[in-house]
Design an enzyme around this catalytic site. Structure first.
Site, PDB file in Angstrom:
ATOM      1  N   GLU A 119      14.209 -10.000   1.630  1.00 21.69           N
ATOM      2  CA  GLU A 119      15.091 -11.178   1.698  1.00 21.69           C
ATOM      3  C   GLU A 119      14.321 -12.470   1.966  1.00 21.69           C
ATOM      4  O   GLU A 119      14.748 -13.334   2.729  1.00 21.69           O
ATOM      5  CB  GLU A 119      16.212 -10.954   2.716  1.00 21.69           C
ATOM      6  N   SER A 124       7.829 -14.051   4.903  1.00 20.67           N
ATOM      7  CA  SER A 124       7.612 -15.059   5.960  1.00 20.67           C
ATOM      8  C   SER A 124       7.163 -16.386   5.346  1.00 20.67           C
ATOM      9  O   SER A 124       7.568 -17.460   5.810  1.00 20.67           O
ATOM     10  CB  SER A 124       6.537 -14.568   6.936  1.00 20.67           C
TER      11      SER A 124
HETATM   12  C1  LIG Z   1      12.249  -1.703   0.898  1.00 19.96           C
HETATM   13  C2  LIG Z   1      12.635  -2.899   0.077  1.00 19.96           C
HETATM   14  C3  LIG Z   1      13.982  -3.172  -0.174  1.00 19.96           C
HETATM   15  C4  LIG Z   1      14.345  -4.264  -0.968  1.00 19.96           C
HETATM   16  N1  LIG Z   1      15.669  -4.461  -1.289  1.00 19.96           N
HETATM   17  C5  LIG Z   1      16.001  -5.396  -2.229  1.00 19.96           C
HETATM   18  C6  LIG Z   1      17.328  -5.506  -2.728  1.00 19.96           C
HETATM   19  O1  LIG Z   1      18.253  -4.791  -2.290  1.00 19.96           O
HETATM   20  N2  LIG Z   1      17.589  -6.419  -3.711  1.00 19.96           N
HETATM   21  C7  LIG Z   1      16.629  -7.230  -4.214  1.00 19.96           C
HETATM   22  O2  LIG Z   1      16.929  -8.011  -5.118  1.00 19.96           O
HETATM   23  N3  LIG Z   1      15.344  -7.162  -3.757  1.00 19.96           N
HETATM   24  C8  LIG Z   1      15.009  -6.258  -2.781  1.00 19.96           C
HETATM   25  N4  LIG Z   1      13.709  -6.167  -2.330  1.00 19.96           N
HETATM   26  C9  LIG Z   1      12.698  -7.066  -2.859  1.00 19.96           C
HETATM   27  C10 LIG Z   1      12.211  -8.138  -1.858  1.00 19.96           C
HETATM   28  O3  LIG Z   1      13.220  -9.074  -1.640  1.00 19.96           O
HETATM   29  C11 LIG Z   1      10.917  -8.726  -2.423  1.00 19.96           C
HETATM   30  O4  LIG Z   1       9.910  -7.761  -2.236  1.00 19.96           O
HETATM   31  C12 LIG Z   1      10.517 -10.037  -1.755  1.00 19.96           C
HETATM   32  O5  LIG Z   1      11.422 -11.046  -2.078  1.00 19.96           O
HETATM   33  C13 LIG Z   1       9.103 -10.498  -2.136  1.00 19.96           C
HETATM   34  O6  LIG Z   1       8.874 -10.449  -3.491  1.00 19.96           O
HETATM   35  P1  LIG Z   1       7.566  -9.699  -4.054  1.00 19.96           P
HETATM   36  O7  LIG Z   1       7.515  -8.394  -3.356  1.00 19.96           O
HETATM   37  O8  LIG Z   1       7.589  -9.704  -5.517  1.00 19.96           O
HETATM   38  O9  LIG Z   1       6.344 -10.539  -3.536  1.00 19.96           O
HETATM   39  P2  LIG Z   1       5.652 -11.813  -4.258  1.00 19.96           P
HETATM   40  O10 LIG Z   1       6.682 -12.829  -4.564  1.00 19.96           O
HETATM   41  O11 LIG Z   1       4.801 -11.334  -5.374  1.00 19.96           O
HETATM   42  O12 LIG Z   1       4.718 -12.359  -3.102  1.00 19.96           O
HETATM   43  C14 LIG Z   1       3.403 -11.886  -2.838  1.00 19.96           C
HETATM   44  C15 LIG Z   1       2.804 -12.761  -1.747  1.00 19.96           C
HETATM   45  O13 LIG Z   1       2.728 -14.127  -2.195  1.00 19.96           O
HETATM   46  C16 LIG Z   1       3.409 -14.978  -1.300  1.00 19.96           C
HETATM   47  N5  LIG Z   1       4.077 -16.064  -2.005  1.00 19.96           N
HETATM   48  C17 LIG Z   1       4.811 -15.999  -3.164  1.00 19.96           C
HETATM   49  N6  LIG Z   1       5.280 -17.208  -3.487  1.00 19.96           N
HETATM   50  C18 LIG Z   1       4.871 -18.062  -2.516  1.00 19.96           C
HETATM   51  C19 LIG Z   1       5.030 -19.477  -2.291  1.00 19.96           C
HETATM   52  N7  LIG Z   1       5.749 -20.250  -3.113  1.00 19.96           N
HETATM   53  N8  LIG Z   1       4.437 -20.008  -1.185  1.00 19.96           N
HETATM   54  C20 LIG Z   1       3.717 -19.247  -0.332  1.00 19.96           C
HETATM   55  N9  LIG Z   1       3.520 -17.909  -0.511  1.00 19.96           N
HETATM   56  C21 LIG Z   1       4.090 -17.339  -1.580  1.00 19.96           C
HETATM   57  C22 LIG Z   1       4.456 -14.066  -0.637  1.00 19.96           C
HETATM   58  O14 LIG Z   1       4.912 -14.598   0.601  1.00 19.96           O
HETATM   59  C23 LIG Z   1       3.662 -12.786  -0.478  1.00 19.96           C
HETATM   60  O15 LIG Z   1       2.842 -12.877   0.660  1.00 19.96           O
HETATM   61  C24 LIG Z   1      13.336  -5.118  -1.494  1.00 19.96           C
HETATM   62  C25 LIG Z   1      11.990  -4.865  -1.204  1.00 19.96           C
HETATM   63  C26 LIG Z   1      11.623  -3.774  -0.439  1.00 19.96           C
HETATM   64  C27 LIG Z   1      10.159  -3.493  -0.206  1.00 19.96           C
END
Ligand SMILES: Cc1cc2nc3c(=O)[nH]c(=O)nc-3n(C[C@H](O)[C@H](O)[C@H](O)COP(=O)(O)OP(=O)(O)OC[C@H]3O[C@@H](n4cnc5c(N)ncnc54)[C@H](O)[C@@H]3O)c2cc1C
Length: 380
Positions: A364, A367
């Site tokens: 969601e 950080s």
């Molecule tokens: C167990 C689990 C349950 C989940 N449940 C759901 C769900 O029900 N529905 C749903 O839709 N999603 C769900 N998610 C997905 C979750 O919301 C995403 O994993 C999360 O939003 C981060 O996206 P990402 O993993 O692609 O990371 P990325 O966006 O690829 O980020 C990788 C890193 O880059 C950093 N980063 C990216 N953009 C920026 C920026 N602009 N400025 C600074 N830093 C940045 C991030 O903070 C992180 O450290 C779930 C994930 C998990 C692991």
């Protein structure tokens, strides 16, 4: 200013605490080991009316407030982080978008059974190439007569294996500035072309069901749009603001569980002829942990109170989620430290709490994204 919970809020907290400690906590370690979602727990939570806490009675709820709901999430999460995550996702992400944006017909059809705990719903935003940058969604939908045809892929979607429907975001066109229009579309999970798999091997929150969803020429009626066809993305961001309060509450619950175990253990463990709780180094750790948990809980209450009183709460929800999740990580880490080598072993549970809490810094909105949200609210 009144810091006391109301009688109703206290009743919800005590009822959920008793239930969660008796019915959920005893299974937590086994569910973690087996990567297992326990449907029975959810059926019992439904009987207690936990899925309807923040919804009005006319939609199958009990007309409670966000503070009561946050207390329930905290107590379920204190008993089992994974079960807490699935509960919070079912209410904040599965049901709430229908309450906020659904037509009266959609509310009767989908929200009522979810609030009654008869069905679960999922929220399908994240994709393999669109996480924090959820606007980069690649799932596409087009109208063919009276039906949307949807193609795409979603990942890490909570509860989808058990959901009756998933609300997915899909690109449905371009606006006058050439930007993608994203629409939220209700997809019943038994629609032909929907494949749901749940075979991830996760670090923590293993009692929660986490799924990959493939959509191949999935056809749903035109009226399955949730809310404004052109504002699906904004609606999802709004949903996440509320969801962050529940992730903050869940972080407080997991941290409290780790703290409880660390305090108990520190009184039992004897080294150098006295219990380690007599050592100032250990006392100071416990004092910091207790203080931070209390602070995070107050931040949850404030964000929830603002929401309940119809005031802006975006910044405070981000504060609460960011602080509570990072506080939870520090607390669980210190709980292991207080347990020494035993803390590294599964039978003391604190290593599970650390694995569970890590997700709270990611899901969601990571950080880093919370800091982006806060700095935008500050006008940076
Ligand atoms: C167990 C689990 C349950 C989940 N449940 C759901 C769900 O029900 N529905 C749903 O839709 N999603 C769900 N998610 C997905 C979750 O919301 C995403 O994993 C999360 O939003 C981060 O996206 P990402 O993993 O692609 O990371 P990325 O966006 O690829 O980020 C990788 C890193 O880059 C950093 N980063 C990216 N953009 C920026 C920026 N602009 N400025 C600074 N830093 C940045 C991030 O903070 C992180 O450290 C779930 C994930 C998990 C692991």
């Amino acid at each position: 200013m009144n810091f006391e919970l109301t009688k109703e809020q206290e009743m919800v907290r005590d009822m959920v605490r008793d239930f969660a400690q008796a019915e959920i906590a005893p299974h937590a370690r086994e569910l973690d080991e087996k990567h297992e979602f326990r449907k029975e727990s959810f059926d019992k939570m439904a009987q207690l009316g936990l899925f309807g806490i923040p919804f009005p009675e006319k939609y199958g709820g009990s007309g409670g407030d966000t503070i009561s709901y946050a207390l329930a999430v905290e107590e379920i999460g204190r008993a089992c982080g994974g079960t807490g995550l699935s509960y919070a996702a079912a209410v904040s992400l599965g049901a709430t978008p229908f309450y906020n944006f659904g037509t009266e017909e959609q509310k009767q059809e989908y929200l009522v059974p979810m609030a009654q705990g008869k069905t679960l719903g999922s929220f399908g935003l994240t994709e393999p190439n669109a996480g924090s940058d959820a606007g980069g969604t690649r799932t596409k939908a087009y109208l063919d007569g009276d039906e949307w045809v949807i193609n795409g892929e979603k990942c890490w979607i909570t509860n989808a294996s058990y959901a009756r429907q998933v609300v997915v975001t899909a690109v449905t066109g371009q606006n006058e500035r050439g930007k993608n229009i994203i629409t939220a579309i209700i997809v019943p999970t038994d629609t032909p072309g929907v494949t749901i798999r749940s075979d991830y091997k996760k670090m923590g929150v293993r009692a929660s069901n986490t799924c990959e969803i493939i959509l191949e020429n999935v056809r749903v009626p035109k009226e399955n749009v949730l809310g404004d066809e052109k504002k699906g993305f904004g609606q999802f961001l709004n949903t996440l603001d509320g969801g962050r309060i529940s992730i903050a509450a869940l972080s407080v619950g997991i941290a409290q569980a780790a703290f409880d175990k660390a305090l108990k253990y520190s009184k039992e463990r004897v080294q150098f002829g006295q219990s380690i709780s007599k050592l100032q180094a250990i006392q100071f750790k416990l004092a910091d942990m207790a203080m931070e948990i209390e602070l995070a809980r107050n931040m949850v209450f404030k964000a929830a109170w603002l929401k309940d009183n119809g005031k802006p709460f975006k910044k405070e929800a981000a504060y609460a989620k960011l602080f509570a999740s990072e506080m939870g990580f520090r607390t669980c880490n210190q709980a292991i430290q207080i347990h020494g080598g035993y803390g590294y072993m599964a039978e003391y549970d604190v290593e599970r709490h650390l694995r569970d809490i890590k997700l709270m810094e990611i899901g969601e909105g990571t950080s880093e994204i919370q800091r982006v949200v806060i700095s935008r609210q500050l006008g940076c």
